[in-house]
Design an enzyme around this catalytic site. Structure first.
Site, PDB file in Angstrom:
ATOM      1  N   ARG A 164       3.405  -0.317  -7.074  1.00  9.89           N
ATOM      2  CA  ARG A 164       2.136  -0.812  -7.616  1.00  9.89           C
ATOM      3  C   ARG A 164       2.019  -0.501  -9.112  1.00  9.89           C
ATOM      4  O   ARG A 164       0.961  -0.152  -9.616  1.00  9.89           O
ATOM      5  CB  ARG A 164       0.939  -0.220  -6.864  1.00  9.89           C
ATOM      6  CG  ARG A 164       0.968  -0.444  -5.379  1.00  9.89           C
ATOM      7  CD  ARG A 164       0.879  -1.912  -5.007  1.00  9.89           C
ATOM      8  NE  ARG A 164       0.934  -2.053  -3.564  1.00  9.89           N
ATOM      9  CZ  ARG A 164       2.056  -2.190  -2.858  1.00  9.89           C
ATOM     10  NH1 ARG A 164       3.228  -2.232  -3.491  1.00  9.89           N
ATOM     11  NH2 ARG A 164       2.039  -2.292  -1.547  1.00  9.89           N
ATOM     12  N   SER A 235      -6.455  -2.456  -0.011  1.00 11.04           N
ATOM     13  CA  SER A 235      -6.134  -1.027  -0.023  1.00 11.04           C
ATOM     14  C   SER A 235      -6.716  -0.377  -1.276  1.00 11.04           C
ATOM     15  O   SER A 235      -6.331  -0.741  -2.390  1.00 11.04           O
ATOM     16  CB  SER A 235      -4.623  -0.824   0.018  1.00 11.04           C
ATOM     17  OG  SER A 235      -4.080  -1.374   1.196  1.00 11.04           O
ATOM     18  N   GLU A 331      -5.546   2.588  -6.059  1.00  8.81           N
ATOM     19  CA  GLU A 331      -4.795   1.372  -6.348  1.00  8.81           C
ATOM     20  C   GLU A 331      -5.689   0.414  -7.113  1.00  8.81           C
ATOM     21  O   GLU A 331      -5.226  -0.398  -7.910  1.00  8.81           O
ATOM     22  CB  GLU A 331      -4.318   0.734  -5.044  1.00  8.81           C
ATOM     23  CG  GLU A 331      -3.373  -0.421  -5.212  1.00  8.81           C
ATOM     24  CD  GLU A 331      -2.742  -0.877  -3.915  1.00  8.81           C
ATOM     25  OE1 GLU A 331      -2.657  -2.096  -3.697  1.00  8.81           O
ATOM     26  OE2 GLU A 331      -2.363  -0.024  -3.088  1.00  8.81           O
TER      27      GLU A 331
END
Length: 336
Positions: A164, A235, A331
């Protein structure tokens, strides 16, 4: 080119937060983007380039310029007997791209089905799911440097992709605006279906990109809320990656802890499991909820504000750190 003042951003963030930006500018091609970047007023203002806002948490109104691409298009730019190279405009809806490639019989994107957002943002985030990341299929990125106005084709290696993470997240040092990406896809695909839920859904079925896409969409719908119906950013936290020694110590205390060994010897642990063990799953905190099917997802129950979501996220981080000694990292990107 589209320019709006005091622009509502509720449709430009998947938490559906009722925030506004001082200015909203949307460009339809690279020439319009350059005109904006070279404008003296733009250069003096705080600015943020966004996709569909599927990974953003606006704490408050944005006192600057929100910049958005309207550059679309999907085009085959090169073919070999084994591969096809596809150039895609940054504003294309990511799941529409996946659906298109699967319909053509090309492999590589099927595990990334159902992920909300636009294609340019997918390259910034290095989206991933079910054993596949965007970096696995990305050939290159076309981008403009926001400071020098230089256009450059950036190779996969130069994107500095990680979990990520990418070159494009370093907005202070070297801000880049993606206008298009090129993907390398397989004409004779071998699908990845090693994740438990996916294997179960595909049991007894022919393993094709189309079947894998349908299985991924089915599994996702069971676990994750539709942002169009319940505000969320998917998420909220990254899954922590632990040194093998630390994981073994946790395993001794919690034998049931799920894990995913990585090639370098480290171990990825599901953040959702850690959060669930701390008792947050399904709980409501005012207008903010922790989704009852997946503790990794924070949801706007109707009238939440960004700072309220951030406060719940922080209480989760503190609880997980206190119990497991693991510091969860968001995230989602906080704005404001």
């Amino acid at each position: 080119m589209r320019i709006e003042e005091n622009y509502p951003l509720e449709k430009h963030n998947t938490f559906h937060l009722p925030v506004k930006s001082r200015w909203f500018m949307e460009y339809g091609d690279e020439e319009e983007l350059l005109r904006i970047l070279r404008d003296e007023y733009f250069q003096e203002c705080l600015s943020l380039h966004i996709g569909s806002g599927s990974n953003l948490l606006f704490i408050d109104d944005y006192n600057g310029i929100i910049l958005h691409s309207a550059i679309k298009g999907i085009k085959v730019v090169k073919e070999t007997p084994e591969e096809v190279f596809l150039r895609i405009g940054a504003a294309e809806i990511w799941d529409d791209v996946v659906a298109y490639t699967v319909a053509e019989g090309w492999g590589g994107l099927e595990n990334l089905s159902g992920i909300p957002g636009e294609t340019g943002a997918a390259a910034v985030q290095n989206i991933g799911a079910y054993g596949t990341e965007l970096k696995d299929v990305l050939e290159s990125v076309d981008a403009y440097n926001q400071l020098t106005f230089e256009k450059k084709t950036i190779t996969n290696e130069e994107c500095l992709y990680g979990y990520r993470d990418s070159l494009f997240k370093d907005e202070q040092k070297d801000p880049q605006i993606i206008t298009a990406i090129t993907l390398r896809l397989q004409k004779h695909p071998v699908c990845t279906v090693c994740y438990k839920g996916l294997e179960e859904e595909l049991e007894g079925k022919e393993i094709t990109p189309s079947q894998v896409r349908q299985a991924v969409l089915t599994v996702r719908s069971r676990k994750l809320p539709d942002p169009a119906k319940l505000g969320n950013a998917g998420s909220f936290f990254k899954n922590p990656i632990l040194p093998a020694e630390k994981y073994q110590r946790l395993k001794e205390r919690y034998p049931e802890i799920p894990s995913y060994p990585l090639p370098d010897g480290r171990v990825k642990v599901p953040a959702g499991w850690l959060i669930e063990q701390c008792g947050f799953k399904g709980k409501k905190h005012g207008e903010v909820g922790v989704y009852d099917r997946q503790a990794l997802v924070l949801v706007n129950l109707g009238n939440a504000r960004g700072y309220e979501i951030a406060m719940v996220a922080e209480s989760i981080r503190l609880a997980v750190e206190e119990r497991f000694g693991i510091l969860l990292m968001p995230e989602v990107k906080y704005i404001g």
